[in-house]
Design an enzyme around this catalytic site. Sequence first.
Site, PDB file in Angstrom:
ATOM      1  N   HIS A  11       5.005   8.951  -4.212  1.00 44.50           N
ATOM      2  CA  HIS A  11       3.541   8.102  -3.587  1.00 44.50           C
ATOM      3  C   HIS A  11       4.269   6.790  -2.622  1.00 44.50           C
ATOM      4  O   HIS A  11       3.546   5.554  -3.646  1.00 44.50           O
ATOM      5  CB  HIS A  11       2.926   7.859  -4.478  1.00 44.50           C
ATOM      6  CG  HIS A  11       1.756   9.261  -5.094  1.00 44.50           C
ATOM      7  ND1 HIS A  11       1.136   8.985  -6.165  1.00 44.50           N
ATOM      8  CD2 HIS A  11       1.682  10.715  -3.682  1.00 44.50           C
ATOM      9  CE1 HIS A  11       0.573  10.595  -5.896  1.00 44.50           C
ATOM     10  NE2 HIS A  11       1.351  11.086  -4.782  1.00 44.50           N
TER      11      HIS A  11
ATOM     12  N   ASP B 127      -5.280  14.998   5.291  1.00 42.89           N
ATOM     13  CA  ASP B 127      -3.812  14.805   4.647  1.00 42.89           C
ATOM     14  C   ASP B 127      -2.859  15.447   5.517  1.00 42.89           C
ATOM     15  O   ASP B 127      -2.716  16.628   5.485  1.00 42.89           O
ATOM     16  CB  ASP B 127      -4.696  15.688   4.053  1.00 42.89           C
ATOM     17  CG  ASP B 127      -3.450  14.354   2.366  1.00 42.89           C
ATOM     18  OD1 ASP B 127      -2.667  14.693   3.115  1.00 42.89           O
ATOM     19  OD2 ASP B 127      -3.315  15.341   1.560  1.00 42.89           O
TER      20      ASP B 127
ATOM     21  N   HIS C  67      -7.833  14.298  -2.197  1.00 44.95           N
ATOM     22  CA  HIS C  67      -7.193  15.512  -3.367  1.00 44.95           C
ATOM     23  C   HIS C  67      -9.628  15.504  -3.854  1.00 44.95           C
ATOM     24  O   HIS C  67      -9.820  14.960  -4.924  1.00 44.95           O
ATOM     25  CB  HIS C  67      -6.815  14.384  -4.969  1.00 44.95           C
ATOM     26  CG  HIS C  67      -5.950  13.881  -4.356  1.00 44.95           C
ATOM     27  ND1 HIS C  67      -5.177  13.204  -5.000  1.00 44.95           N
ATOM     28  CD2 HIS C  67      -5.089  14.390  -2.793  1.00 44.95           C
ATOM     29  CE1 HIS C  67      -3.743  12.918  -4.452  1.00 44.95           C
ATOM     30  NE2 HIS C  67      -3.516  14.219  -2.997  1.00 44.95           N
TER      31      HIS C  67
ATOM     32  N   ASP D 207     -13.865 -14.572  -4.944  1.00 48.59           N
ATOM     33  CA  ASP D 207     -14.531 -13.690  -4.585  1.00 48.59           C
ATOM     34  C   ASP D 207     -14.744 -13.410  -2.945  1.00 48.59           C
ATOM     35  O   ASP D 207     -15.379 -13.133  -2.269  1.00 48.59           O
ATOM     36  CB  ASP D 207     -15.307 -15.298  -4.336  1.00 48.59           C
ATOM     37  CG  ASP D 207     -14.954 -16.315  -2.725  1.00 48.59           C
ATOM     38  OD1 ASP D 207     -13.988 -15.868  -2.695  1.00 48.59           O
ATOM     39  OD2 ASP D 207     -15.823 -16.950  -2.693  1.00 48.59           O
TER      40      ASP D 207
ATOM     41  N   ASP E  83       3.153  10.697   5.531  1.00 46.55           N
ATOM     42  CA  ASP E  83       1.973  11.393   5.042  1.00 46.55           C
ATOM     43  C   ASP E  83       1.084  10.450   4.696  1.00 46.55           C
ATOM     44  O   ASP E  83       1.001   9.443   4.400  1.00 46.55           O
ATOM     45  CB  ASP E  83       2.273  11.558   3.579  1.00 46.55           C
ATOM     46  CG  ASP E  83       1.095  11.835   2.901  1.00 46.55           C
ATOM     47  OD1 ASP E  83       0.387  12.882   3.055  1.00 46.55           O
ATOM     48  OD2 ASP E  83       1.479  12.610   1.843  1.00 46.55           O
TER      49      ASP E  83
ATOM     50  N   GLU F  10       2.859  19.399   5.542  1.00 49.94           N
ATOM     51  CA  GLU F  10       1.469  19.577   5.299  1.00 49.94           C
ATOM     52  C   GLU F  10       0.077  19.333   6.515  1.00 49.94           C
ATOM     53  O   GLU F  10       0.419  18.998   6.485  1.00 49.94           O
ATOM     54  CB  GLU F  10       1.309  17.385   4.356  1.00 49.94           C
ATOM     55  CG  GLU F  10      -0.100  18.095   3.232  1.00 49.94           C
ATOM     56  CD  GLU F  10      -0.949  16.587   2.586  1.00 49.94           C
ATOM     57  OE1 GLU F  10      -0.473  15.906   3.049  1.00 49.94           O
ATOM     58  OE2 GLU F  10      -1.117  16.756   2.123  1.00 49.94           O
TER      59      GLU F  10
ATOM     60  N   HIS G 180      -3.830  20.872  -2.671  1.00 49.24           N
ATOM     61  CA  HIS G 180      -5.217  20.269  -3.570  1.00 49.24           C
ATOM     62  C   HIS G 180      -6.637  20.581  -2.055  1.00 49.24           C
ATOM     63  O   HIS G 180      -6.182  20.815  -1.083  1.00 49.24           O
ATOM     64  CB  HIS G 180      -4.977  18.855  -4.253  1.00 49.24           C
ATOM     65  CG  HIS G 180      -4.774  18.721  -2.830  1.00 49.24           C
ATOM     66  ND1 HIS G 180      -5.600  17.574  -1.578  1.00 49.24           N
ATOM     67  CD2 HIS G 180      -3.825  18.114  -1.873  1.00 49.24           C
ATOM     68  CE1 HIS G 180      -5.202  16.525  -0.864  1.00 49.24           C
ATOM     69  NE2 HIS G 180      -3.758  17.307  -0.581  1.00 49.24           N
TER      70      HIS G 180
ATOM     71  N   ARG H  13       8.814  16.530   3.116  1.00 50.71           N
ATOM     72  CA  ARG H  13       7.072  17.223   2.874  1.00 50.71           C
ATOM     73  C   ARG H  13       6.388  17.789   4.446  1.00 50.71           C
ATOM     74  O   ARG H  13       6.919  17.061   5.097  1.00 50.71           O
ATOM     75  CB  ARG H  13       6.343  16.799   2.149  1.00 50.71           C
ATOM     76  CG  ARG H  13       5.735  17.278   1.646  1.00 50.71           C
ATOM     77  CD  ARG H  13       4.679  16.552   0.799  1.00 50.71           C
ATOM     78  NE  ARG H  13       4.296  14.701   0.628  1.00 50.71           N
ATOM     79  CZ  ARG H  13       4.577  14.215   0.667  1.00 50.71           C
ATOM     80  NH1 ARG H  13       5.621  14.009  -0.349  1.00 50.71           N
ATOM     81  NH2 ARG H  13       4.149  12.756   1.168  1.00 50.71           N
TER      82      ARG H  13
ATOM     83  N   HIS I  17       5.769  18.456  -7.088  1.00 55.51           N
ATOM     84  CA  HIS I  17       4.633  18.205  -7.178  1.00 55.51           C
ATOM     85  C   HIS I  17       3.967  19.925  -6.616  1.00 55.51           C
ATOM     86  O   HIS I  17       4.187  21.194  -6.113  1.00 55.51           O
ATOM     87  CB  HIS I  17       3.887  17.748  -6.036  1.00 55.51           C
ATOM     88  CG  HIS I  17       4.483  17.821  -4.089  1.00 55.51           C
ATOM     89  ND1 HIS I  17       3.798  18.172  -3.854  1.00 55.51           N
ATOM     90  CD2 HIS I  17       5.814  17.162  -3.966  1.00 55.51           C
ATOM     91  CE1 HIS I  17       4.588  18.699  -2.987  1.00 55.51           C
ATOM     92  NE2 HIS I  17       5.383  17.647  -2.834  1.00 55.51           N
TER      93      HIS I  17
END
Length: 438
Positions: free
Chosen positions: A233, A261, A354, A44, A250, A405, A347, A403, A343
């Site tokens: 991910h 992001d 996204h 619950d 990230d 970004e 985006h 990466r 990838h």
Amino acid sequence: MGVIGDLPFSMEEYRLRQDRFLSQNKEDTLVLIPTNSVQTRSNDTSYPFRANSYMLYLCGWSEPEAIFMGFQDSGSWKSCLFVRPRDTRAEIWEGRRVGIEGALEYWPIDEAYSIDDMDKIIQNKISNSNSISTIEGFNKELDILIKKSNLEIFDARDILDDLRVIKSEEEIKIMHDAAILASNAHIEAIKKTYPEIGEWEIQSVIESHFSANQSCPSYSSIVGGGDNATILHYNSNNMKISDGDLVLVDAGCEISGYASDITRTWPVNGKFSDAQKEIYNLVLDAEKAAIEACVVGSTWSSMHHASSKVLAKGLIDLGILECNLAEALGENFDGPYRNFFMHGTGHMLGLDVHDVGGGRQGDKGPERLLSPGMVLTIEPGLYFAGWRSDIEIPEKYSGIGIRIEDDVLVTDEGPVILTSSCPKEISEIESLVGEMIE
Ligand code: GLY
Ligand code: MN
Ligand code: MN
């Protein structure tokens, strides 16, 4: 949000959005935009509620179970909300409600009703309409009501996505705030990094920074050390990071519903190895090339092509790919460089991390052209997974995942990097790592 009268935007801004949206519908169309419902986490208990982005966009309503309704009355569009009515017993358990009177007084709408009356009122409106514009899949009861109507149904996103994709000055200001907050969180994490730190400890520094500033993550933070950085991910964030390894972080935050992001990659011991430097600088060059391509009038894919060309050439120069540039890129940017960069380059960014509106206009329409007011991420990467057996990787690059970004605003004067306060040059990063460790 949710505090009475404390909306992130002016009434005028919401009314302008509603006018732009409603006026594109046929006059005999009934517009019905539902928000999300509360989702069970276990037994619950529920997940924290986050309102549907279309609802936030149109009127800033952040409680569950609401429906935004638009209809024409004597030649002009009216906007209404169906909301949960005040209920002391429910509020004791679940929190205070704005209620019907609060909605009418403080929200940018003309009429407000109890959600308990939605069936009767919407049936009545349906009988005076010839079509319905809605977003299906968020409110089962509403979906059934709409299906039973046998009216022509339009997907409201076809109009709303084109509006949401161009950010107003007020939206850009909030997105800049979210970008700066996430930049500061990354800087603090870099300063608090040391060899053998746990991935979860870096996550904790970042997310504490968000909550200390009344924000929250805009998606599950990714903190991957060494080989974990090659899992796109990854969010287990439960391993210690060895001396000599890189960590890929990230993580972004949300302010008034708007996401930032950011990805940064740094060595936990504060010194990039020669092999790490080679790959890092290649990704950085690709990122800069893609950002330069974010100019008004470029196609959506031009930034991906820009980063891909730099990465493919670099992979050849480093001897990782043994072919010429055309072969490495492939006919449709699907060549062997994609073994290491699998990838997209970016985006759209906005109320959804996204965000809507990337790629094509409509399902099969032409590629979208970049316009002033669009905000997108640029995030190329290279991944050399030591655990993969399907491709050959030189030993010295094995276990490297990088990466970088940033969040980029498209303007008539060229790209503006909203996350520019987050360092990404090797020398800047090396001098920051561990600065806050005694
Ligand atoms: N954090 C998700 C992404 O970069 O797309
Ligand atoms: Mn991203
Ligand atoms: Mn990201």
